[in-house]
Design a protein around this motif. Sequence first.
Motif, short mmCIF file in Angstrom:
data_model
loop_
_atom_site.label_atom_id
_atom_site.label_comp_id
_atom_site.label_asym_id
_atom_site.label_seq_id
_atom_site.Cartn_x
_atom_site.Cartn_y
_atom_site.Cartn_z
N GLY B 79 44.39 55.11 7.72
CA GLY B 79 45.71 54.56 7.42
C GLY B 79 46.83 55.44 7.97
N ASP B 80 46.48 56.69 8.32
CA ASP B 80 47.46 57.60 8.92
C ASP B 80 47.32 57.51 10.44
N LEU B 81 48.33 56.90 11.09
CA LEU B 81 48.22 56.64 12.53
C LEU B 81 48.01 57.91 13.35
N ILE B 82 48.59 59.01 12.89
CA ILE B 82 48.51 60.26 13.66
C ILE B 82 47.06 60.78 13.71
N ILE B 83 46.28 60.39 12.72
CA ILE B 83 44.85 60.73 12.72
C ILE B 83 44.05 59.59 13.37
N ASP B 84 44.42 58.34 13.04
CA ASP B 84 43.61 57.20 13.49
C ASP B 84 43.72 56.94 15.00
N ASN B 136 48.93 47.44 20.05
CA ASN B 136 48.88 47.70 18.60
C ASN B 136 49.31 49.12 18.25
N ILE B 137 48.87 50.07 19.06
CA ILE B 137 49.24 51.47 18.82
C ILE B 137 50.75 51.63 18.88
N MET B 138 51.37 51.10 19.93
CA MET B 138 52.81 51.28 20.10
C MET B 138 53.59 50.51 19.04
N GLU B 139 53.09 49.31 18.68
CA GLU B 139 53.76 48.55 17.63
C GLU B 139 53.62 49.25 16.28
N GLY B 140 52.44 49.81 16.02
CA GLY B 140 52.21 50.53 14.77
C GLY B 140 53.13 51.73 14.65
N LEU B 141 53.24 52.51 15.72
CA LEU B 141 54.11 53.69 15.69
C LEU B 141 55.56 53.30 15.46
N THR B 142 55.94 52.16 16.03
CA THR B 142 57.33 51.70 15.89
C THR B 142 57.59 51.22 14.46
N GLU B 143 56.67 50.37 13.96
CA GLU B 143 56.86 49.81 12.61
C GLU B 143 56.88 50.88 11.52
N LYS B 144 56.06 51.91 11.72
CA LYS B 144 56.02 52.98 10.70
C LYS B 144 57.16 53.98 10.87
N ALA B 147 57.70 56.35 16.03
CA ALA B 147 58.03 56.42 17.46
C ALA B 147 59.50 56.80 17.67
N LYS B 148 59.74 57.57 18.72
CA LYS B 148 61.11 57.89 19.11
C LYS B 148 61.83 56.57 19.40
N SER B 149 63.10 56.50 19.03
CA SER B 149 63.81 55.22 19.13
C SER B 149 64.11 54.83 20.58
N GLU B 150 64.17 55.81 21.48
CA GLU B 150 64.58 55.50 22.86
C GLU B 150 63.43 55.00 23.74
#
Lengths: 197, 197
Positions: B79-84, B136-144, B147-150
């Motif tokens: 559930g932790d993206l940085i690990i998953d 999915n990875i990029m969307e997950g990082l954004t939703e949580k 991800a950097k906003s730029e």
Amino acid sequence: MPKIVDHEMQKVKVAKATWRIIRKYGMEQASVRNIADEAGISVGSMRHYFSTQSELLAYSMKLVSENVGRRIRNINFSGDLIIDIPNLVQEILPTNEEKRLEMEVWFAFVVKSMSDSSLRGHRNEVDDDLRAIFINIMEGLTEKGLAKSELNIPIEIERFYALIDGLAIHAILRPDKVSSEMIQRTIQIHLDSLCIP
Amino acid sequence: MPKIVDHEMQKVKVAKATWRIIRKYGMEQASVRNIADEAGISVGSMRHYFSTQSELLAYSMKLVSENVGRRIRNINFSGDLIIDIPNLVQEILPTNEEKRLEMEVWFAFVVKSMSDSSLRGHRNEVDDDLRAIFINIMEGLTEKGLAKSELNIPIEIERFYALIDGLAIHAILRPDKVSSEMIQRTIQIHLDSLCIP
């Protein structure tokens, strides 16, 4: 009197016929007979230029990397790394039809080199030459004070090089998804991410 | 009375023999006879499982992607993206002998698909599935909010995916230069570079 033919030019002609056979029908069809037919010469005269199929394949593989090397040497570098690096990197990407053919053929040789050790030495030489380009890029950015200070340079060398090889494959396999414009923007964003704003 | 054999298990056995032939001798040697010999069955019983060489190759190719898919489905996500994310991405990289074999064979099929249109549909399906992972990875990082906003998300999807495919090839071709440890650190550095510190 026999016609005077340029021996080397004929070898190049045969090598390019080899590329076309590999691209159209695959490495499985790269027989001396098929290549002679494609080049429009007899199997007999083929022996004039290449004594074995293995020699012919090795020559055809080297011709790809020589073409890439020549294009890189012909770049007019500006001295400004932020302009020169994208230009340099683009030369090893399939951004036009000529480079696309060469790259498809190169990947076929790379896969063949996995089971054919006679091609492995040259494949590794080319890999070393390409890796050296990314070593030079990262060293250049560092020396000119452009690179962010926290970068792990050995990792950044591999990261940049792997990105470019991945883009090359994607551009060949899915030109609908990975356009030349997208490649350019990806390189620019990667380069920007390495540099101090 | 005939022995009861699992038809599907026999097909897998033949497909794995196909992989070994491709890896050791190249796609050029992936004939029905050579594969039957490697699998230890007769050419006659091969026809029981595959009516053509083409069907056999398509099945062997699909078995590679099914194995990768199964490994991904079996990951225990925290559930932790940085690990998953690193765990997920590692499953499509040749970090052990089993995955190395599969990936070498996969590249051979990818190159074959360039001249053999019968393999192209499956190749593109797998490419779409892999690209979907990076979407999915990029969307997950954004939703949580990680991800950097730029970030330019479409470019970052391709940049991450191309990096991983490039690393996979380098790890296969030059295990001396691109170790599993180096792959891990490269993935970590790439992920960190996408995220807010």
